[in-house]
Design a protein around this motif. Structure first.
Motif, PDB file in Angstrom:
ATOM      1  N   UNK A 227     -36.785 -10.063 -63.680  1.00 57.73           N
ATOM      2  CA  UNK A 227     -36.962  -8.750 -64.307  1.00 57.73           C
ATOM      3  C   UNK A 227     -37.752  -7.758 -63.451  1.00 57.73           C
ATOM      4  N   UNK A 228     -38.779  -8.251 -62.764  1.00 59.64           N
ATOM      5  CA  UNK A 228     -39.642  -7.332 -62.032  1.00 59.64           C
ATOM      6  C   UNK A 228     -39.203  -7.136 -60.586  1.00 59.64           C
ATOM      7  N   UNK A 229     -38.614  -8.165 -59.980  1.00 66.59           N
ATOM      8  CA  UNK A 229     -38.116  -8.018 -58.616  1.00 66.59           C
ATOM      9  C   UNK A 229     -36.616  -7.759 -58.591  1.00 66.59           C
ATOM     10  N   UNK A 230     -35.914  -8.199 -59.654  1.00 62.78           N
ATOM     11  CA  UNK A 230     -34.479  -7.925 -59.733  1.00 62.78           C
ATOM     12  C   UNK A 230     -33.644  -8.647 -58.686  1.00 62.78           C
ATOM     13  N   UNK A 231     -34.141  -9.759 -58.164  1.00 67.06           N
ATOM     14  CA  UNK A 231     -33.405 -10.463 -57.110  1.00 67.06           C
ATOM     15  C   UNK A 231     -32.325 -11.384 -57.674  1.00 67.06           C
ATOM     16  N   UNK A 232     -32.368 -11.634 -58.970  1.00 70.98           N
ATOM     17  CA  UNK A 232     -31.333 -12.412 -59.640  1.00 70.98           C
ATOM     18  C   UNK A 232     -31.044 -11.711 -60.962  1.00 70.98           C
ATOM     19  N   UNK A 233     -29.867 -11.983 -61.546  1.00 67.66           N
ATOM     20  CA  UNK A 233     -29.566 -11.307 -62.810  1.00 67.66           C
ATOM     21  C   UNK A 233     -29.784 -12.228 -64.010  1.00 67.66           C
ATOM     22  N   UNK A 234     -29.707 -13.545 -63.795  1.00 66.97           N
ATOM     23  CA  UNK A 234     -30.038 -14.472 -64.877  1.00 66.97           C
ATOM     24  C   UNK A 234     -30.961 -15.538 -64.305  1.00 66.97           C
ATOM     25  N   UNK A 235     -31.780 -16.129 -65.164  1.00 61.86           N
ATOM     26  CA  UNK A 235     -32.756 -17.110 -64.703  1.00 61.86           C
ATOM     27  C   UNK A 235     -32.120 -18.296 -63.955  1.00 61.86           C
ATOM     28  N   UNK A 236     -31.003 -18.851 -64.461  1.00 64.89           N
ATOM     29  CA  UNK A 236     -30.441 -20.007 -63.744  1.00 64.89           C
ATOM     30  C   UNK A 236     -29.986 -19.696 -62.321  1.00 64.89           C
ATOM     31  N   UNK A 237     -29.722 -18.417 -62.026  1.00 63.33           N
ATOM     32  CA  UNK A 237     -29.287 -18.059 -60.676  1.00 63.33           C
ATOM     33  C   UNK A 237     -30.359 -18.318 -59.637  1.00 63.33           C
ATOM     34  N   UNK A 238     -31.594 -18.551 -60.076  1.00 64.73           N
ATOM     35  CA  UNK A 238     -32.650 -18.839 -59.110  1.00 64.73           C
ATOM     36  C   UNK A 238     -32.277 -20.069 -58.293  1.00 64.73           C
ATOM     37  N   UNK A 239     -31.611 -21.024 -58.937  1.00 60.84           N
ATOM     38  CA  UNK A 239     -31.231 -22.236 -58.215  1.00 60.84           C
ATOM     39  C   UNK A 239     -30.173 -21.920 -57.164  1.00 60.84           C
ATOM     40  N   UNK A 240     -29.218 -21.064 -57.528  1.00 57.40           N
ATOM     41  CA  UNK A 240     -28.170 -20.672 -56.589  1.00 57.40           C
ATOM     42  C   UNK A 240     -28.800 -19.987 -55.376  1.00 57.40           C
ATOM     43  N   UNK A 241     -29.728 -19.072 -55.654  1.00 61.70           N
ATOM     44  CA  UNK A 241     -30.375 -18.340 -54.563  1.00 61.70           C
ATOM     45  C   UNK A 241     -31.242 -19.282 -53.726  1.00 61.70           C
ATOM     46  N   UNK A 242     -31.968 -20.169 -54.388  1.00 57.32           N
ATOM     47  CA  UNK A 242     -32.847 -21.089 -53.659  1.00 57.32           C
ATOM     48  C   UNK A 242     -32.037 -22.022 -52.754  1.00 57.32           C
ATOM     49  N   UNK A 243     -30.823 -22.342 -53.181  1.00 60.46           N
ATOM     50  CA  UNK A 243     -29.998 -23.249 -52.376  1.00 60.46           C
ATOM     51  C   UNK A 243     -29.377 -22.575 -51.163  1.00 60.46           C
ATOM     52  N   UNK A 244     -29.563 -21.257 -51.015  1.00 58.17           N
ATOM     53  CA  UNK A 244     -29.049 -20.600 -49.815  1.00 58.17           C
ATOM     54  C   UNK A 244     -29.918 -20.912 -48.600  1.00 58.17           C
ATOM     55  N   UNK A 245     -31.079 -21.525 -48.825  1.00 52.27           N
ATOM     56  CA  UNK A 245     -31.957 -21.919 -47.709  1.00 52.27           C
ATOM     57  C   UNK A 245     -32.340 -23.386 -47.887  1.00 52.27           C
ATOM     58  N   UNK A 246     -32.829 -24.004 -46.813  1.00 55.41           N
ATOM     59  CA  UNK A 246     -33.124 -25.438 -46.872  1.00 55.41           C
ATOM     60  C   UNK A 246     -34.563 -25.744 -47.274  1.00 55.41           C
TER      61      UNK A 246
END
Lengths: 253, 498
Positions: B314-333
């Motif tokens: 909500x404050x950084x807007x880097x993801x649109x839903x909470x579960x997407x954090x995992x998708x984004x986190x998996x873009x790096x090792x």
């Protein structure tokens, strides 16, 4: 109609074509399908790529829909989000059926397991989230293929047979997928592995698009004792699929 | 006609109603979010009227989803966000102010005053808790100070105090003013040994006893519901974390669970005697069935875990839903050397430092949003590690498996990392919604829907399990870095300059 812009119409046609296939398409394939010169198609693709509506696969050079477009229409459902939304219903399905539950999405012609719930007998089991299963011989895969616009275009040729019962003829698969659509659920009768049965049903979003499949699997001895499929299995699977679909906004009934 | 048990979970961000069948499987769920009101930095409030409206709505929706009628509900149980404090008018049944939420830090100054030279530990022996803004007692004291006109009415019992379960039971039953031992154990006002309101603490905080609810067990019938659930016994109340302990069927001494929600809470069953912590954990009541002996727990409370993901969304807007954090986190090792310590309102267990504020450390030009997403998830795991270390020290027994539940257990990357940093298997039960399940179990026990706790244990099954894969050297290095990052949060707020 006056005022229509031809290049926008052509861009829309390209996007539509890419949207109907889940495998990436090359410039030549797109040009052939639309009856346009390759240079024209290439120019439009570069523009679409620039705005994030298409992406180019770095290895094959083929194009697919871009993340920006998928988000734009709200059609894109992140696998991690699907798992989160489905968690309670997948648990309830495992508890009621007494069997392991998997949720899958279609990924380049195969089934990506996005969620897995253990069979509730506290035996040693390993999580297989992230594994890829063949689509044509699994219940999850058949459900996903049944609601795809161009299922045959996504599958490897020839169709392999991990178990003797697997369907390997494209015509037979086509008939099978039509039956899945008619029934609203799919059966894997020892087709992906000998001795294993599975049942799956579609998860739909608010527009009615199938975004995943949920199913149970177990041994023939447990699921087809006496030669007939356990009567409660299909209702349990469909009930779970419907509950998840409802949470995703699919209208009731 | 099948009989069911309903549970209301009045949580920090939403209210939910779930209906369970005899196997403990979920039949239907309805949920409504409510507004988070932030009048000033550090202040967090809820509108209790909105919450009550939502509770009625979710009960209605959960019944309707499966065409269940009130006569099919054998009992209803309540579980709730703990410590959130409300005063209401006995005559009108209306709230006198917005509820002050557990995360609210407005009582910081007051808590230091109440320390009276002795400090945070002043009441710990009596109530099991350190003086902290988290708990309800100081929030009541603050309200009576800010609104002196309420004091005389509070002394006459015309102004009533309750945490959210009291409020819901009051509204649901049409005027029964009760709380349960688990919720009362979070006020700082209940004596942890006698389970009665402690007159000395009440005097020290200047809180009139007449405004307090009657303390009851966690699983017993408090009254009968009115409205849509007319005639249904209201038969349990448990703070959300205690409900999760109950839902995870941690009925034996030494069993522990951690629930991952807005914050995260690790509770260890310590049996029928309260254990005082030397390592920043809380002594709390786990549950009390009817008039049986109470079961105590040690608790490690972490303020910010899931809410860090919400902040990221909500404050950084880097993801649109909470579960997407995992998708984004998996873009790096890995985290790329970046650590986030979310001390948004100070640090809870095991530090209890209200002067701490959040940091992002190790920033270099290499760091991408993927690394930040990793650091967000890792923060939850490292905070759990700190609490587990404290618990191992206090109990003298090392945790061998961690039972987990709550929404964040859907995040496979986080669960694997958690197992890696704890170096023990992490197990998720078949029903991740253990909070509601625990309230349902307690209510079902109270009315005889389930015969005994053994029948509840039989419902517990493993749904997923993660095993440690990280090398010891990596784990040690990363923990060392995490602790350095934690040090950098301390002493940020300087009290006299505020």
């Amino acid at each position: 109609m006056p005022g229509l812009i031809q290049s926008v119409q052509r861009a829309a046609a390209i996007l539509r074509l890419l949207a109907t296939r889940s495998r990436p398409l090359g410039v030549a394939e797109l040009a052939n399908a639309l009856g346009l010169p390759k240079t024209t198609v290439h120019g439009i693709l570069r523009t679409l790529q620039h705005v994030g509506f298409v992406e180019q696969d770095p290895h094959s050079g083929r194009y697919r829909l871009g993340a920006a477009l998928l988000h734009l229409g709200g059609s894109y459902l992140d696998g991690n989000e699907l798992r989160t939304r489905a968690l309670n219903w997948a648990d309830a399905l495992a508890a009621r059926s007494g069997e392991s539950v998997r949720i899958g999405t279609l990924h380049e012609g195969r089934v990506l397991v996005v969620h897995h719930v253990f069979r509730p007998d506290d035996s040693l089991q390993a999580l297989d989230v992230g594994t890829l299963l063949p689509a044509h011989c699994t219940a999850l895969g058949k459900v996903l293929l049944a609601y795809e616009p161009d299922p045959a275009g996504q599958l490897p040729t020839p169709l392999d047979a991990p178990a003797p019962a697997a369907i390997t003829s494209p015509a037979a698969l086509k008939r099978e997928l039509a039956a899945v659509r008619r029934r609203g659920w799919a059966l894997d009768a020892e087709e992906s592995a000998p001795g294993i049965l599975a049942v799956a049903a579609p998860i739909r979003d608010r527009r009615g698009i199938t975004v995943g499949a949920i199913g149970v699997s177990g041994t023939v001895e447990r699921l087809r004792a006496g030669g007939t499929l356990r009567a409660d299995l299909v209702p349990h699977v469909r009930d779970a699929a419907d509950s998840i679909s409802r949470d995703l906004g699919f209208p009731d009934g | 006609m099948t009989q069911y048990i309903a549970a209301i979970d009045q949580g920090t961000t939403s209210s939910r109603c779930m209906i369970f069948d005899p196997s403990g499987s979920i039949i239907s769920i309805a949920q409504q979010e409510h507004r988070q009101i932030y009048p000033k930095p550090g202040w967090v409030e809820h509108d209790a009227t909105e919450i009550w409206t939502n509770v009625q709505q979710v009960v209605h929706d959960a019944l309707r989803q499966k065409d269940i009628t009130a006569d099919q509900i054998a009992a209803i149980g309540i579980t709730n966000q703990r410590e959130t404090t409300l005063l209401w008018d006995r005559t009108t049944g209306e709230p006198l102010h917005n509820a002050i939420v557990w995360q609210d830090t407005r009582t910081d100054q007051l808590c230091r005053e109440l320390g009276a030279g002795i400090g945070q530990e002043r009441f710990r022996e009596r109530c099991g808790l350190p003086l902290a803004t988290y708990f309800a007692g100081p929030k009541i004291a603050w309200l009576l100070r800010e609104h002196p006109e309420l004091r005389a009415r509070a002394e006459r019992g015309d102004v009533l105090f309750g945490t959210m379960e009291s409020w819901i039971i009051y509204k649901l039953t049409g005027g029964t003013h009760v709380t349960d031992v688990t919720n009362a154990s979070r006020t700082m006002l209940m004596n942890i040994n006698t389970l009665r309101w402690d007159d000395d603490i009440l005097a020290a905080m200047d809180i009139p006893r007449a405004m307090l609810p009657e303390i009851k067990g966690s699983a017993q019938t408090y009254g009968t519901a009115t409205g849509e659930l007319a005639g249904v016994p209201v038969a349990s109340a448990l703070g959300d974390q205690q409900a999760a302990l109950f839902g995870q069927t941690c009925f034996a001494e030494g069993e522990a669970k951690c629930t991952y929600g807005t914050g995260s809470f690790l509770l260890l069953n310590t049996g029928t005697t309260p254990v005082q912590s030397a390592n920043g954990l809380l002594t709390t009541v786990g549950y009390q069935i009817g008039d049986q002996a109470p079961v105590y727990a040690l608790e490690g409370a972490i303020a910010i875990t899931g809410s860090l993901v919400q902040w990221f969304r909500d404050n950084l807007g880097l993801i649109t839903t909470a579960p997407e954090i995992e998708t984004l986190a998996r873009t790096v090792d890995d985290n790329g050397g970046c650590y986030i310590v979310p001390a948004f309102s100070g640090l809870f267990a095991p530090h209890w430092r209200s002067d701490a504020r959040g940091v992002i450390t190790g920033l270099t030009s290499y760091i991408t949003k993927g690394h930040l997403a990793r650091a967000v998830l890792e923060a939850t795991a490292w905070q759990t590690r700190e609490v587990v270390d404290a618990m191992n020290n206090d109990s003298g027994v090392d945790l061998t498996t961690l039972k987990v539940d709550g929404g964040m257990t859907a995040d496979n990357l986080l669960m694997q990392f958690l197992s890696d940093v704890l170096d023990v298997p992490v197990v998720r039960p078949m029903v991740a919604e253990t909070t509601c399940l625990g309230a349902a179990y307690a209510a079902g026990l109270a009315v005889g829907y389930w015969p005994d706790i053994e029948s509840l244990r039989a419902n517990w099954h493993k749904a997923a399990e993660w095993h440690p894969q990280m090398e010891a050297a990596t784990r040690d290095r990363e923990y060392h870095n995490w602790r350095k990052a934690v040090e950098r949060t301390l002493n940020w707020v300087e009290h006299d300059s505020r």
